[in-house]
Design a protein around this motif. Structure first.
Motif, short mmCIF file in Angstrom:
data_model
loop_
_atom_site.label_atom_id
_atom_site.label_comp_id
_atom_site.label_asym_id
_atom_site.label_seq_id
_atom_site.Cartn_x
_atom_site.Cartn_y
_atom_site.Cartn_z
N GLY A 90 0.82 -1.20 0.00
CA GLY A 90 0.00 0.00 0.00
C GLY A 90 0.85 1.24 0.00
O GLY A 90 2.08 1.20 -0.14
N ILE A 91 0.18 2.37 0.16
CA ILE A 91 0.80 3.69 0.13
C ILE A 91 0.47 4.43 1.42
O ILE A 91 -0.67 4.43 1.88
CB ILE A 91 0.30 4.51 -1.08
CG1 ILE A 91 0.69 3.84 -2.40
CG2 ILE A 91 0.80 5.95 -1.01
CD1 ILE A 91 2.17 3.86 -2.71
N ASP A 92 1.49 5.07 1.99
CA ASP A 92 1.32 5.93 3.16
C ASP A 92 1.60 7.37 2.71
O ASP A 92 2.65 7.65 2.12
CB ASP A 92 2.31 5.52 4.26
CG ASP A 92 2.29 6.46 5.44
OD1 ASP A 92 1.24 6.57 6.08
OD2 ASP A 92 3.34 7.08 5.73
N ILE A 93 0.65 8.28 2.96
CA ILE A 93 0.79 9.68 2.56
C ILE A 93 1.33 10.49 3.73
O ILE A 93 0.68 10.60 4.76
CB ILE A 93 -0.56 10.27 2.09
CG1 ILE A 93 -1.18 9.39 1.00
CG2 ILE A 93 -0.37 11.70 1.60
CD1 ILE A 93 -0.38 9.29 -0.25
N ASP A 94 2.52 11.07 3.55
CA ASP A 94 3.15 11.85 4.61
C ASP A 94 3.37 13.27 4.09
O ASP A 94 4.50 13.72 3.89
CB ASP A 94 4.48 11.20 5.02
CG ASP A 94 5.04 11.78 6.30
OD1 ASP A 94 4.55 12.83 6.74
OD2 ASP A 94 5.99 11.19 6.85
N TRP A 95 2.27 13.98 3.87
CA TRP A 95 2.30 15.37 3.39
C TRP A 95 2.40 16.28 4.61
O TRP A 95 1.46 16.39 5.39
CB TRP A 95 1.03 15.65 2.59
CG TRP A 95 0.88 17.04 2.04
CD1 TRP A 95 1.67 18.12 2.27
CD2 TRP A 95 -0.14 17.48 1.14
NE1 TRP A 95 1.20 19.21 1.58
CE2 TRP A 95 0.09 18.85 0.88
CE3 TRP A 95 -1.25 16.86 0.55
CZ2 TRP A 95 -0.74 19.59 0.05
CZ3 TRP A 95 -2.07 17.59 -0.27
CH2 TRP A 95 -1.81 18.94 -0.53
N GLU B 18 -3.48 -1.17 0.88
CA GLU B 18 -3.81 -0.25 1.95
C GLU B 18 -3.51 1.19 1.55
O GLU B 18 -2.65 1.47 0.71
CB GLU B 18 -3.01 -0.59 3.21
CG GLU B 18 -3.47 -1.85 3.91
CD GLU B 18 -2.86 -1.99 5.29
OE1 GLU B 18 -3.52 -2.58 6.15
OE2 GLU B 18 -1.73 -1.50 5.52
N LEU B 19 -4.21 2.10 2.22
CA LEU B 19 -3.93 3.53 2.12
C LEU B 19 -3.94 4.11 3.53
O LEU B 19 -4.94 4.00 4.25
CB LEU B 19 -4.96 4.24 1.25
CG LEU B 19 -4.76 5.75 1.07
CD1 LEU B 19 -3.45 6.04 0.35
CD2 LEU B 19 -5.94 6.36 0.31
N THR B 20 -2.82 4.69 3.94
CA THR B 20 -2.70 5.29 5.27
C THR B 20 -2.13 6.70 5.12
O THR B 20 -1.69 7.10 4.05
CB THR B 20 -1.80 4.45 6.19
OG1 THR B 20 -0.44 4.47 5.69
CG2 THR B 20 -2.28 3.00 6.24
N ALA B 21 -2.12 7.46 6.21
CA ALA B 21 -1.57 8.82 6.18
C ALA B 21 -1.02 9.18 7.54
O ALA B 21 -1.51 8.73 8.58
CB ALA B 21 -2.64 9.83 5.76
N PHE B 22 0.02 10.02 7.53
CA PHE B 22 0.60 10.57 8.74
C PHE B 22 -0.07 11.91 9.01
O PHE B 22 -0.14 12.77 8.13
CB PHE B 22 2.11 10.75 8.55
CG PHE B 22 2.82 11.38 9.72
CD1 PHE B 22 2.72 10.83 10.99
CD2 PHE B 22 3.60 12.51 9.55
CE1 PHE B 22 3.38 11.40 12.07
CE2 PHE B 22 4.27 13.09 10.62
CZ PHE B 22 4.15 12.53 11.88
N LEU B 23 -0.57 12.09 10.23
CA LEU B 23 -1.40 13.25 10.57
C LEU B 23 -0.75 14.05 11.70
O LEU B 23 -0.16 13.48 12.61
CB LEU B 23 -2.79 12.78 11.01
CG LEU B 23 -3.52 11.87 10.01
CD1 LEU B 23 -4.80 11.32 10.62
CD2 LEU B 23 -3.81 12.62 8.72
N PRO B 24 -0.87 15.40 11.68
CA PRO B 24 -0.14 16.24 12.63
C PRO B 24 -0.75 16.28 14.02
O PRO B 24 -1.92 15.96 14.23
CB PRO B 24 -0.21 17.62 11.98
CG PRO B 24 -1.51 17.60 11.23
CD PRO B 24 -1.64 16.20 10.71
N ALA B 25 0.07 16.75 14.97
CA ALA B 25 -0.38 16.89 16.36
C ALA B 25 -1.05 18.23 16.63
O ALA B 25 -1.95 18.32 17.47
CB ALA B 25 0.80 16.71 17.31
N ASP B 26 -0.60 19.27 15.97
CA ASP B 26 -1.05 20.63 16.24
C ASP B 26 -2.50 20.82 15.81
O ASP B 26 -2.82 20.69 14.63
CB ASP B 26 -0.14 21.60 15.49
CG ASP B 26 -0.43 23.07 15.80
OD1 ASP B 26 -1.45 23.35 16.45
OD2 ASP B 26 0.37 23.92 15.39
N PRO B 27 -3.43 21.14 16.74
CA PRO B 27 -4.83 21.34 16.35
C PRO B 27 -5.01 22.40 15.27
O PRO B 27 -5.92 22.30 14.44
CB PRO B 27 -5.50 21.77 17.66
CG PRO B 27 -4.67 21.12 18.73
CD PRO B 27 -3.26 21.20 18.21
N ALA B 28 -4.13 23.43 15.23
CA ALA B 28 -4.24 24.45 14.18
C ALA B 28 -3.94 23.86 12.81
O ALA B 28 -4.58 24.21 11.81
CB ALA B 28 -3.28 25.61 14.48
#
Length: 650
Positions: A401-406, A450-460
């Motif tokens: 699969g691919i993991d998107i880390d934008w 699969e398709l996954t992504a890395f998501l940020p911690a900062d609520p903004a």
């Protein structure tokens, strides 16, 4: 809506046209539909969305969707629309930015509902006064066709991947219900689904039924029987917990961390997923290995030859074999751990610069996704620099699969990254295109990707760049940044990965980060907990020139602490050796973080105790597991990976 009122609307519209007077916005009979999709269900509530699609020839300048909730249901939240509630009837109107819908385009709004008893979809629906299914006012009583070619597309000891061919309908198919025997075990809008929570070495029989917007249900598909495996590396642990580790392409150099180390440390047997970091994104929106400027590292990826002592299976590479490097070693590792999934991660801090270009238009998204699948899923690697490695299909089957880390849509990451206001919506559309092409190719080859992504911690950053929960319509799961909450870019020492806000944190309120506040930011916007995988660090962050007070915490500093490879950061396997060299260990058990201090230098880091604590937090909160950045920070014995593995276990 009663039929007489609909007939009156048609007559009135015709009269207005005859008199040369502009009528109301286009109705369903003119090609406007509103499609219901349930996105999650936890037994006492569900989340869903309506997608308004303009199938007409003229643009919509506004829309109104009215639907009636089933008895025993209550609206609990709604986003991307303005709404009123009267009894069971919900009326939703567009907000300013999503009222204009061009021909062929679509918008959506989401909502949450609490209920008791069995789930039921809304019982009526109109869009701009016409039936949501686009019919001319007559009720739709025609059921979709049965889904075809139901098949097993993969299995682990506790899960089965299913795929099938799309059903057809006189209006449109809105979703599929998956049955295990006579029990419905899931609902999806896709033509694939993973059934989890199963027993090892057991045969299960499944069928699938299609649904339309009017609630008509198809006959069941032909059944398929699939057996789970007997376990091994890659299988989710108790509760379906995922253990995802990033393997860095460049770690094979200064750190000398090879794919073989995953085997000798015992780490591979404890992981369910490896994310290989990173694939590169070009200025013109394509995936590439090496560009015309020579950027990229094909040598590490698939050209470097390993001798027998360096190889996963003890067999050295030959000069002329078509695939070598990390990719070939990963293939060997997967042969030892057939349930281990490996996804190719795109972007990262450096290669996110042009993600906005790739996601900008429908055409650019299609071209970008196609180029990524061609390289990494289909395995068509270019021959580079006269080396014999590369060629059509040489890496096929390696990546699952691919993991998107934008880093990051709609807000700044590395200086110079392209940022656009429309990144937030385009990120969702990019995921939709990846999902479409991955599912289409998976149907061809009989696999689920699969398709996954890395998501940020900062609520903004979450607010600026991510349409939560829309993105989870397309993701198998998202890994959430649980680290880099503070670091030497700030002039005051702090934690980099605390579970809860630390008392006395001198940061502005908006930057008093913690894992807990980040997870609440996602779940508060509708993200399903079970699809959030908590990121944890195998490294620490440090400051020097620190005021000698409060054991170094929340004190001013002059610079980042000297690190082995980079100022202000170092691997756990290096930091653990500081104990006994003038450093003392300090721990805040309530907030969940630890640090080292010697009077002038401060390191915030995670040892096995803190990683066990974080893994248990993820388990107890019902999250989908833990993710590690990055595996090369661990010791040769894999002591941190063992702590994460044990902490996630019941």
């Amino acid at each position: 809506m009663p039929r007489r009122r609909w007939q009156f609307t048609v007559v009135l519209a015709a009269l207005l046209v005859a008199l040369g007077v502009a009528g109301p916005p286009a109705h369903g009979a003119g090609g406007v539909t509103a499609t219901f999709t349930k996105t999650s269900d936890w037994g006492t509530g569900y989340e869903a969305k309506y997608t308004i699609k303009n199938g007409g020839a003229t643009a919509l300048t506004g829309w109104t969707v009215e639907f009636e909730l089933a008895a025993g249901q209550r609206l609990s939240s709604l986003w991307e629309g303005s709404h009123t509630v009267s009894g069971q009837k919900v009326t939703v109107r567009n907000v300013g930015w999503n009222g204009s819908v061009a021909p062929g385009a679509q918008v959506s709004f989401g909502f949450g509902v609490s209920y008791s008893g069995a789930f039921a979809a809304p019982v009526t629906c109109t869009v701009n006064g016409a039936p949501c299914d686009g019919s001319p006012g007559e009720p739709d009583t025609q059921a979709p066709s049965a889904p075809g070619n139901l098949r097993g597309a993969g299995a682990t000891a506790s899960s089965v991947d299913l795929a099938w061919d799309a059903a057809t309908d006189n209006v449109t198919v809105t979703g599929y219900d998956v049955y295990q025997g006579e029990t419905r075990v899931g609902t999806t809008a896709r033509t694939s689904f993973t059934v989890s929570g199963l027993a090892p070495k057991t045969a299960y029989t499944f069928t699938v039924r299609a649904r339309d917007a009017a609630g008509n249900v198809s006959a069941p598909s032909k059944p398929v029987t699939v057996s789970t495996t007997d376990g091994g590396g890659g299988d989710p642990g108790p509760g379906g917990q995922r253990k995802v580790g990033y393997f860095t392409q460049w770690g094979v150099y200064d750190r000398g961390y090879l794919v073989k180390n995953l085997e000798t440390s015992g780490t591979a047997a404890k992981l369910t997923h490896i994310n290989y970091a990173f694939g590169n994104v070009s200025q013109d929106g394509r995936c590439f290995v090496v560009n015309q400027a020579g950027q990229g590292d094909a040598w590490a990826d698939y050209q470097r030859r390993y001798n027998a002592a360096e190889s996963v299976d003890g067999v050295g590479d030959t000069y002329d074999q078509p695939l070598a490097g990390n990719f070939n070693q990963i293939r060997k590792l997967k042969a030892k751990h057939p349930n281990l999934k490996v996804n190719l991660s795109l972007g990262g801090w450096t290669w996110s610069k042009y993600f906005s270009n790739a996601a900008l238009t429908d055409a650019s998204r299609k071209a970008f996704v196609s180029s990524c699948l061609d390289l990494f899923i289909k395995g068509n690697l270019p021959k580079i620099g006269g080396e014999p490695q590369g060629g059509p299909g040489v890496a096929a089957g390696i990546f699952d699969g691919i993991d998107i880390d934008w880093e990051w849509p709609g807000s700044e990451g590395e200086v110079g990254n392209v940022i656009r206001p429309e990144d937030k919506q385009n990120f969702t559309l990019l995921l939709a295109e990846f999902r479409r092409q991955l599912d289409a190719y998976g149907a061809q080859v009989g696999r689920k990707f699969e398709l996954t992504a890395f998501l940020p911690a900062d609520p903004a950053k979450i607010e600026a760049g991510f349409e939560v929960p829309k993105i989870f319509d397309y993701l198998d799961f998202g890994t959430v940044q649980g680290y880099d909450l503070h670091g030497a870019w700030e002039k005051t020492t702090n934690h980099q990965s605390a579970i809860r806000v630390v008392p006395g944190d001198p940061s502005p309120p908006a930057r008093q980060f913690s894992i807990e506040t980040t997870i609440k930011a996602y779940t508060g916007k509708g993200a399903p907990k079970g699809e959030l995988v908590l990121g944890v660090p195998f490294y620490g962050r440090g400051w020097t020139g620190v005021t000698n007070a409060n054991n170094g915490l929340f004190q001013s500093a002059t610079d980042g602490a000297p690190g082995t490879y980079e100022k202000g950061i170092d691997d756990y396997k290096k930091l653990k050796n500081l104990l006994g060299q003038g450093y003392k260990l300090h721990r805040d058990e309530a907030s969940g973080h630890a640090w080292l201090f010697n009077g002038t230098t401060f390191w915030t880091y995670d040892d096995p105790i803190e990683l066990t604590r974080k893994a248990r937090y993820a388990r107890d909160e019902g999250l989908g597991g833990a993710m590690i950045w990055s595996l090369d920070g661990d010791t040769a014995e894999g002591e941190l990976m063992t702590a994460v593995h044990n902490g996630l276990s019941k």
